[in-house]
Design an enzyme around this catalytic site. Structure first.
Site, PDB file in Angstrom:
ATOM      1  N   GLU A 763      31.564  30.078  32.000  1.00 51.33           N
ATOM      2  CA  GLU A 763      32.121  30.332  33.332  1.00 51.33           C
ATOM      3  C   GLU A 763      33.535  30.851  33.164  1.00 51.33           C
ATOM      4  OE1 GLU A 763      30.449  29.886  36.377  1.00 51.33           O
ATOM      5  OE2 GLU A 763      28.925  29.967  34.821  1.00 51.33           O
ATOM      6  N   CYS A 797      39.817  28.776  39.469  1.00 49.40           N
ATOM      7  CA  CYS A 797      39.099  30.030  39.321  1.00 49.40           C
ATOM      8  C   CYS A 797      38.604  30.496  40.678  1.00 49.40           C
ATOM      9  CB  CYS A 797      37.951  29.894  38.321  1.00 49.40           C
ATOM     10  SG  CYS A 797      36.919  28.473  38.637  1.00 49.40           S
TER      11      CYS A 797
END
Lengths: 1009, 1009
Positions: A763, A797
């Site tokens: 990720e 993020c």
């Protein structure tokens, strides 16, 4: 109950019925007739009541109508909301307008009709858009023998400027009305109370309109700010002889409101003032306690004040919040419970009518009759209490009250439609809800007997239970057993105290050392990393041992050795251990949150939510592995059993970021363990202490030695070595795109002796955008953008870095955003109200500052917040918004990972989507819009892993919002989804020919156990 | 029906009832008494009847019992089959033996008891294990006035040797019995028929015992082989005066059996012989046609023969096969339909009793009564027909027949338990089935009236409908709508003709050229590849254009341009196009299969199955994308809608192998298209013509230009360029491990300007093992191993290369395998019976031959088949089995991709699993075992993507058996699974805050459309 009391109760009930019947009779006389506008509005409401979907659509349309600037926009929205092909409208609508009317009518006709209709509706509930018309309306009420209290529409303000405007309007209203009031003839029923004259000018004030940060998490600060803004208004009211009621809003502001009221009114200048009131909401299960506390406080204060008893207007939202947090609702779950509570409190209030002035705000004939009956029985004179009703609702009831000689006050909203739409919708809801009394009494013509029945003994017809919210519609799988853990409620003083205590505790731990853990043994290396508090880098939170290559090797070896026994442990036993971890995390949640507050600079709420998410991960994957093991996919045919099942892969390296030091670390680790893999854990450099505490918990619950090995250390060597290690089957990585791409590249190489393709669960970053459509609720949008872009200083993020605003609302958004950023709470993370804390380290600060410089060179600064003095020591960068940024500018294309927002102008929605999609990332995205068509398009075309419509774009919840992106944001794995575990496993299809010698077994197959 | 006929029918029915009642009375007198063994066996059967699971378990245990060589093994299996903790046994079992008996009893007691019980059971149904005891039993029957026909147990032989042994036993029996029969006193009722004496010695013969390849696909060859082995036996029987009945087995052998019977009995030496009979099965819907054809043929032949009318003993298996192929069953689905058909045929037979000798084989009192009644009415004397019953079943009925003066013949199985277990289970099933008449008449004591009712008018109580097979137990998802396409049945002469025609057609296409297709346009390059017939390389099947780098670039550009429109095409429209492809594939299935037969050397059945699988893929992914689009995962909370949905990724490169030229190419292409991606297709070098035909079909159904681009070409340049292309989002590859690892390595590099991580869906090789446990059904195992290892010359990634055999059965397996390999059908692929065709090209042949050389150096050759003469021209390598191969030998570790099998000895099951798991691959695996514990362990521990228990390890079916492996076998993606499409898509979670101004919508959300 003895006989006399029973007799007395029966007498009381019959008196209530008498009064009730009297009210009905008077009201019936005053019902609107067909030639009156009100009659027609009632008919429209009746139409909406027949169809839940139509009603919802109608309200949503009304909600967005004020933002629609052109007839074309209105026509377009009308078509989207009521497209007969998408929503089958009740036949009555077509009968009214003719089939195909939506397409047939000209835009301007549609637009004008809709606006006219909405204005009619709004006009019914809102006294006026400006002072003259409003004053005219008030005077008309007085001419009908009714008093008033004025409410300026507007709540949940987003900036100090707006709060000041709000307070200013009140000031002006008080000035003008008190001046005019001198001319008004005295009406004894409403202008005098037992002890003297009653102020003719009354206002009701909402505290959330007074400050953008009226927040229980930091009560002192909130009270200080709001009190500062409230005092001048109170003084003005007192001096001019006006009466002020402090309104009560959603339950999260309740204690703070009582606290502020209590403190202010004990201040010498207000302590003697008795023309002040507060509200108690009977729909709260705590309502009677609230009332008793108020009466106690009355004793201390020594002077009178008013108490308005209401049922409460936020039931839907309170209930939804409770259901979503799997928490016990604070409100009663059944209408009759609120009614009964209201009656009990009515009696208490009237018993104390010599100490406080009660006001009974209700449109329920039974409730009103009970109040009148108690007043009679207790000998409370009519000028010692009053009845209150809302402007535009239950007009026949109001007339009845006046005819019966009751003091009636009408609650009169004032202001623009736009900020008042929330109010309007609540009124519409109340008016058309099946639960609402008004609806029942007139709309449905229910028998008067039933309407006057005692709510304390009535059995509910169809209770409004939380269960009705669990509609999972046509989902493929049934709703699982999983329940998200709840966040800590900081409206609770106890919780705030616990958090402050935990922060002190972690401060006290400074200097502790955290060794590696390999195969269950502590390993101290010669190299130590000092993990410091980024809000105050002089404070060392802990010393974390740094692994060498030899330690990594030992850790992988230990994980490999622990693999077979762990794999062979039954899934339910593994799950049980995982659940114990979750329980321990919850037990230590304040300490863990405090550790994150001090180690990575997470603000309170963010740190608390980090623990919650961690808890969710451990519990969720425990549940998922049990599901996977116990319910494999079967495709059994006669004579052939087919089963799709999953096995673990081996050793999993978990490499986690500092952004979610506990949650993401827990997510990857718990998934790996649940699936039956063993773990080598390399935490983020700056989050070693937090990680070490998780490892401590793993040890405490009895995780077998070697199952999780803890090897903090320098990324350049440890991570690289792990990636290339031939005995690591899974690389679970969350971090930057640059490092992630390297992991994928290096992990894809099959090295000599490596008998598998490495699984890479990677990720990475994002460059996330929120689109603001031209019909967006800008108030909600600004709050969401601030949180999305600046909470935890933008170090997620999922944080928002681009704000794409449609041309038409660009300037409006700019203004609001500017004001909001100017007052965004910046500070050390341990300060409870902080939203924007420090960056993680000096390097991060420099990197973000470089981006800010790049931004300054290529764009203009719309607003840059100022750092308060207490931020001097830490790695702070003030939030900054660049305006009119070019879509291809570096700050709009690269991941900044800091509190930097680029505002981009888009000509239309097409262009907005294009701009949003035009990056190399696809992680999160947001849209604020009230156009069903645009929302649908975004759902199809907005290329992000997690799209959020009309809310902030951070804070995904396990299970409800599987998290993860694509393009360069990740490998498309969705954490917290039912499929996540499968990535940590190998799928195996098992086919058994069960036909033996021609015999087809009829028994049901048992699964692999 | 006129009055007279109605009267006549009523008379007939009442006569049937009279006769039936008479049978019942006689039978009642002959029922077994409590002191007789038969009574006890009935009790045991009754116990089994009460519990389906227990019954299944008991039969499975009995099925494997003969292979258990020690008491310990028996005790162990007994515990596994009847472990009270795993299977709740009926209380009666515990009452009988006491709770915990399984654990308490000593191994030897358990073993001896079980063996005794089984022998008792077997002894009831099988006349004898040797000739003396069998002859003794026959003589006892004769002493009771009953005739016999002897059946040597054994069917579906795996080798010529075994077929010869089988025929030899019959020869000897005929010799010995006819010699003995001279001594037997004449019993007129059974030893004389209308036209003279009736042979006292009769035998019944099964043709599948006569040849290992009695297969309808190549009728001439099958008939030739079987006739050759049958003629000597027939001559012997004729010469010695014995009577021969040719048995009828499962329906796939039916036509072949009639054909062979018909041809043989027209041969001059047998044409006059009237002591020969054939069987007709009334449970077949075609039964009456069969009978009429036989009677017609009787006319041509001119001499008498016998016809035995039975109901049929393979109902379970016939029904299962039909259900699994979603085909109309060949058998009647209800018992009463078979009964009615039997009665109609009874009349026909008796009407023709002067031409043929009817035998009525049944234990149904009604059926027998009808036969007797028709004989009476038609005036057929008792010596002109006979009744037949099975040895050990319905003894009271037999006694009744004798007492009533009927000619009764008993069908007497002879031989070992082992090969006869199939027979035994069928008898047990028949005896305990709820459908069976015997069970009803005595076990349940149903009223005689009901038992004698006319089946033609009776309504079924609970029909045995196919629906009962669809038990999907506790699977997570409901069984989808998807139905696998059926393979072509080559028992049909018409289908055989079509295939031969198609092969001729493809031969005729030789010399055709196949250009590239880019953006819908044909592109002819200067370079052409000659695709030849590997069975005969001189034949060029087609000329395939070879793409240059510039063509690949153009193809990717075209795919990119076609992407957006294709993505925006609604899923149901995409699905509709995909289904059209499937329909066209089916329309052209013979031509496509023929193309594969000639282009890659696939044998008939394999080529046909390749088309079937291709059809399945196109339909399956069409259905899957509709499901994914229409039923996203919803997690709706009050005020918040959450939806997990999927979007396509972009351009997909499909790189496919020659092993499944149509199926795998279709699988990857259809999945990519269904998901909304566009495709650049690089087919296998040697399968370009097949691929071109698929592309032709895509064009024909109207797939938009550019959606699929066809670029055959040299792998080294085309594949490499595709992998590195920055505009290719997905690499879907199936092929060797070496190339696959390179794809992964190169694909993982994010190249400049590439804004995504490439998705790699990579399926690679295997080194697949089958484990033979010491209790395995070796007969079934040998057949499965032969097919798994040698079909299509072992050129499947799923083929078996290692045979791991437990020490105890190693030698037995060796013998059987050796015999079976010696007669495995090798030949050019267009020869219908071929199982082993050529390798794909000279290079493959050389590589496999090299491995054979390596094998010869390090191991011993157990058996090497001989190539027939017609294989001289092609790339043939004869199947070879190496014995006692070391587990770490190269031929047991590397992927050979040819007809090379390594047999490995394992001391026990643990070691067998270890050996099986000890390779770098994990694709397919197999286990032959009848130990529930070992099967469970393999299900947990056998590390393969597809495990097959007690069947061959190739031939997975879409949906039922998701295919794909892990380790170095692949990336863990399961083709033909509900999750496969998701790998071609990006997951997107969409969260919508639906709370507007406090309103929680109550409407159900519609999904994205």
């Amino acid at each position: 109950m003895n006989n006399r009391r029973r007799q007395s109760a029966a007498n009381f009930e019959s008196r209530v019925r008498e009064i009730g019947m009297e009210i009905f009779e008077h009201a019936e006389d005053a019902r609107p007739q067909v030639w009156q506008k009100a009659w027609w509005l009632d008919r429209v409401m009746g139409l909406l009541d027949r169809d839940e979907r139509l009603r919802t659509r109608a309200f949503q349309f009304v909600d967005c109508l004020p933002t629609l600037s052109s007839n074309a926009a209105i026509a377009c929205h009308l078509a989207e909301y009521f497209d007969p092909e998408r929503y089958s409208l009740p036949r009555a609508v077509h009968a009214l307008f003719g089939t195909g009317w939506l397409r047939r009518w000209r835009e301007d006709v549609v637009g004008r009709t809709a606006r006219f209709g909405a204005r009619q509706m709004a006009g019914r509930f809102i006294t006026g858009y400006d002072m003259p018309s409003s004053i005219q309306m008030i005077e008309r009420l007085r001419s009908q023998g009714m008093a008033f209290t004025l409410d300026v529409l507007g709540e949940s303000t987003t900036s100090r400027q707006r709060a000041e405007v709000y307070a200013g309007i009140y000031m002006e209203l008080v000035d003008r009305l008190t001046r005019m009031a001198r001319e008004w003839p005295v009406i004894r029923l409403i202008d005098e109370e037992r002890i003297g004259p009653m102020p003719r000018v009354q206002i009701s004030v909402k505290l959330t309109g007074m400050d953008p940060h009226f927040d229980a998490i930091d009560p002192e600060r909130s009270i200080h700010n709001v009190a500062d803004r409230l005092r001048p208004l109170l003084r003005r009211a007192r001096d001019r002889g006006a009466y002020v009621t402090i309104d009560m809003e959603s339950s999260k502001h309740r204690e703070l409101t009582f606290e502020l009221f209590g403190r202010l009114m004990m201040e010498p200048e207000f302590r003697e003032w008795d023309h002040i009131a507060i509200v108690v909401q009977a729909y709260l299960q705590e309502a009677e306690n609230d009332l008793h506390r108020l009466l106690e406080w009355r004793g201390k204060r020594g002077s009178r004040f008013g108490i308005r008893l209401v049922k409460g207007a936020y039931w839907d939202a309170e209930m939804a919040a409770a259901v979503r947090q799997y928490a016990k609702p604070l409100v009663w779950t059944e209408k009759r419970q609120s009614d009964a509570c209201f009656e009990r409190m009515t009696r208490t209030l009237l018993e104390n009518a010599d100490l406080v002035r009660p006001a009974f705000a209700s449109h329920n004939v039974r409730s009103l009759a009970v109040a009148i009956a108690w007043a009679e029985r207790l000998g409370v004179p009519r000028n010692a209490y009053e009845v209150q009703m809302l402007y535009g609702m239950g007009d026949p009831l109001k007339a009845a009250m006046v005819r019966m000689g009751q003091c009636l006050r009408v609650y009169c909203p004032y202001g623009d439609l736009m900020p008042g739409m929330g109010y309007l919708i609540r009124r519409l809801l109340e008016n058309s809800s099946n639960e609402g009394f008004l609806k029942q009494s007139f709309g449905l013509r229910a028998s008067h007997d039933r309407l006057l029945a005692d709510p304390a003994v009535v059995k509910p017809a169809s209770a409004a239970s939380p269960a009705r919210f669990y509609q999972n519609s046509d989902a493929e799988e049934p709703m699982g057993e999983f329940k998200n853990a709840g966040n800590t409620s900081f409206t609770s003083a106890e919780n705030r105290k616990k958090m402050l205590g935990a922060i002190q505790y972690v401060h006290g731990e400074r200097g502790r050392t955290y060794p590696l853990i390999v195969n269950g043994q502590s390993v101290s290396t010669k190299s130590w990393f000092e993990s410091v508090n980024p809000s105050d880098p002089e404070e060392v939170i802990g010393q974390v041992a740094q692994a060498r290559v030899v330690d990594v090797d030992a850790a992988v070896t230990a994980a490999r050795a622990a693999y077979l026994p762990w794999r062979m442990t039954r899934a339910i036993d593994r799950a049980q251990l995982l659940r114990k971890v979750a329980d321990r995390l919850e037990m230590r949640r304040f300490e863990l949150a405090a550790t994150m507050i001090l180690e990575v600079g997470k603000p309170w709420r963010e740190a608390d939510a980090d623990v919650t998410e961690a808890v969710d991960h451990w519990r969720y994957y425990a549940e998922q592995i049990e599901r996977i093991e116990s319910r494999p996919r079967l495709r059994n045919l006669p004579g052939e059993d087919n089963m799709l099942t999953y096995s673990p892969k081996g050793v999993c390296a978990v490499i986690s970021p500092y952004a979610f030091p506990l949650a993401i670390l827990s997510g990857m680790t718990s998934a790996a363990l649940a699936a039956g893999n063993t773990v080598v854990m390399k935490p983020a450099r700056h989050a070693g202490v937090t990680a070490a505490k998780l490892v401590e918990i793993l040890h405490d619950v009895g995780m077998p030695a070697g199952t999780v090995n803890f090897i903090p250390g320098p990324g350049a060597t440890v991570v690289q070595y792990l990636i290339e290690h031939g005995d690591v089957n899974i690389l679970a990585f969350t971090g930057s795109h640059e490092v992630g791409a390297g992991v994928i590249r290096a992990g894809a190489i099959v090295r000599p002796g490596q008998a598998f393709i490495k699984k890479m669960i990677v990720e990475m970053g994002g460059q996330n955008a929120i689109i603001i459509d031209d019909d967006a609720d800008l108030n909600g949008a600004v709050q969401a953008v601030i949180e999305s872009a600046f909470a935890f200083a933008g170090q997620k993020c999922s944080s928002c870095s681009r704000l794409i605003v449609l041309d038409e609302v660009y300037e409006a958004m700019e203004t609001r955003l500017k004001e909001a950023v100017e007052c965004v709470p910046i500070g050390p993370a341990d300060q409870p109200s902080t939203l924007v804390g420090p960056l993680i380290d000096e390097e991060a600060r420099r990197r973000v500052q470089d981006y800010v410089e790049v931004g300054r060179e290529t764009s203009t600064v719309l607003v840059e917040a100022r750092l308060p003095a207490e931020c001097e020591k830490g790695y702070f960068v003030p939030p900054i918004v660049f305006g009119d940024v070019r879509p291809d500018a570096r700050i709009a294309q690269e991941e900044v990972f800091g509190p930097v927002l680029s505002m981009i102008r888009a000509a239309d929605f097409d262009e907005a989507l294009d701009i949003a999609n035009n990056t190399r990332y696809a992680l999160t995205g947001g849209l604020f819009s009230r156009s069903p068509a645009h929302i649908d398009r975004a759902k199809r075309e907005f290329a992000v892993g997690n799209l959020y419509v009309n809310r902030k774009i951070t804070g995904s919840q396990v299970d409800a919002q599987p998290f993860g992106g694509f393009r360069l944001s990740g490998t498309g794995v969705k954490a917290g989804s039912p499929d996540y575990l499968l990535h940590f496993m190998d799928a195996r299809c098992i086919t058994e020919n069960t036909l033996r010698s021609g015999l087809v077994p009829r028994e049901e197959k048992s699964t692999v156990s």
